[in-house]
Design a protein around this motif. Structure first.
Motif, PDB file in Angstrom:
ATOM      1  N   ARG A  14       0.839  -1.201   0.000  1.00 63.43           N
ATOM      2  CA  ARG A  14       0.000   0.000   0.000  1.00 63.43           C
ATOM      3  C   ARG A  14       0.873   1.250   0.000  1.00 63.43           C
ATOM      4  N   PRO A  15       0.395   2.324  -0.628  1.00 66.15           N
ATOM      5  CA  PRO A  15       1.134   3.590  -0.588  1.00 66.15           C
ATOM      6  C   PRO A  15       1.071   4.187   0.812  1.00 66.15           C
ATOM      7  N   ALA A  16       2.116   4.946   1.159  1.00 69.27           N
ATOM      8  CA  ALA A  16       2.153   5.585   2.480  1.00 69.27           C
ATOM      9  C   ALA A  16       3.070   6.792   2.432  1.00 69.27           C
ATOM     10  N   VAL A  17       2.867   7.697   3.384  1.00 69.88           N
ATOM     11  CA  VAL A  17       3.801   8.794   3.618  1.00 69.88           C
ATOM     12  C   VAL A  17       4.374   8.601   5.014  1.00 69.88           C
ATOM     13  N   ARG A  18       5.671   8.868   5.144  1.00 70.63           N
ATOM     14  CA  ARG A  18       6.380   8.612   6.394  1.00 70.63           C
ATOM     15  C   ARG A  18       7.156   9.853   6.806  1.00 70.63           C
ATOM     16  N   PHE A  19       7.031  10.196   8.079  1.00 73.36           N
ATOM     17  CA  PHE A  19       7.773  11.310   8.665  1.00 73.36           C
ATOM     18  C   PHE A  19       8.545  10.802   9.865  1.00 73.36           C
ATOM     19  N   GLU A  20       9.717  11.343  10.060  1.00 73.69           N
ATOM     20  CA  GLU A  20      10.507  11.049  11.256  1.00 73.69           C
ATOM     21  C   GLU A  20      10.949  12.366  11.859  1.00 73.69           C
ATOM     22  N   ARG A  21      10.759  12.482  13.164  1.00 77.24           N
ATOM     23  CA  ARG A  21      11.172  13.686  13.889  1.00 77.24           C
ATOM     24  C   ARG A  21      11.972  13.279  15.112  1.00 77.24           C
ATOM     25  N   LEU A  22      13.072  13.970  15.353  1.00 72.24           N
ATOM     26  CA  LEU A  22      13.832  13.831  16.596  1.00 72.24           C
ATOM     27  C   LEU A  22      13.399  14.987  17.476  1.00 72.24           C
ATOM     28  N   LEU A  23      12.791  14.657  18.586  1.00 73.17           N
ATOM     29  CA  LEU A  23      12.177  15.667  19.441  1.00 73.17           C
ATOM     30  C   LEU A  23      12.932  15.779  20.763  1.00 73.17           C
ATOM     31  N   PRO A  24      13.277  16.990  21.188  1.00 69.42           N
ATOM     32  CA  PRO A  24      14.007  17.170  22.442  1.00 69.42           C
ATOM     33  C   PRO A  24      13.075  17.154  23.657  1.00 69.42           C
ATOM     34  N   ALA A  25      12.301  16.093  23.767  1.00 68.75           N
ATOM     35  CA  ALA A  25      11.367  15.933  24.880  1.00 68.75           C
ATOM     36  C   ALA A  25      11.393  14.472  25.298  1.00 68.75           C
ATOM     37  N   PRO A  26      11.150  14.192  26.567  1.00 64.96           N
ATOM     38  CA  PRO A  26      11.131  12.803  27.010  1.00 64.96           C
ATOM     39  C   PRO A  26      10.000  12.014  26.324  1.00 64.96           C
ATOM     40  N   ILE A  27      10.222  10.744  26.124  1.00 63.02           N
ATOM     41  CA  ILE A  27       9.234   9.902  25.447  1.00 63.02           C
ATOM     42  C   ILE A  27       7.875   9.974  26.131  1.00 63.02           C
ATOM     43  N   GLU A  28       7.853  10.069  27.448  1.00 67.52           N
ATOM     44  CA  GLU A  28       6.581  10.139  28.173  1.00 67.52           C
ATOM     45  C   GLU A  28       5.801  11.403  27.808  1.00 67.52           C
TER      46      GLU A  28
END
Length: 180
Positions: A14-28
């Protein structure tokens, strides 16, 4: 300058769009922002209510681009604080979080019903993720629908230029805001 537009990928054929972000915040903190129904409207295009379990019902309200009455679908994955996935009008939204030394890595994958929605949806998610970044920085957000409609077009055109399939329906008010 427009950066990190996301990418067009195939997922299970299936077609998809993917984004990745590195965020300076805790996972919680990121997990709360992407799953708490009270926090979602600040960055996600709908109000959301759901049962936090695989197979649970998820309901979407208040998105001007979704037909009324409320749309109902199912939770596809629920693994706090790492995975949340759900159906959304035939599409699937997958949010995956992992810890990093500097905070959290977020991957948003929108598995599409139709390839021609890739550029449109990627443009929308780009804006939504910008609003999420504001939320995580403590900057007030009026939500993803607060952006001027004309701002859609440079991003959409950049997605098309990057090779994302396009041609899907776009709301009339957004079409009317396209610069000449």
């Amino acid at each position: 300058m427009i950066v990190d537009l996301g990418s067009y990928v195939q997922v299970g054929g299936r077609p998809a769009v993917r984004f990745e972000r590195l965020l300076p915040a805790p996972i919680e903190r990121v997990w709360a922002a992407v799953t708490d129904p009270e926090q979602l409207p600040a960055w996600f295009p709908s109000q959301v209510r759901y049962e936090p379990r695989v197979g649970g019902e998820i309901t979407f309200l208040g998105d001007p681009n979704l037909p009324e009455p409320p749309q109902v679908d199912r939770v596809l994955a629920w693994d706090p604080p790492h995975r949340f996935a759900f159906g959304w009008g035939g599409d699937e939204i997958h949010l995956e979080l992992s810890r990093t030394e500097a905070g959290c890595r977020l991957v948003l994958l929108n598995v599409l019903v139709s390839a021609d929605t890739a550029a449109r949806n990627a443009t929308g998610w780009y804006g939504c993720l910008g609003e999420l970044d504001k939320v995580l920085q403590g900057i007030p957000s009026d939500g993803p629908h607060s952006q001027p409609l004309a701002d859609f077009w440079p991003l959409h055109d950049a997605h098309v230029a990057a090779g994302l399939p396009h041609g899907a329906w776009i709301p009339d008010e957004v079409l009317a805001a396209r610069p000449s």
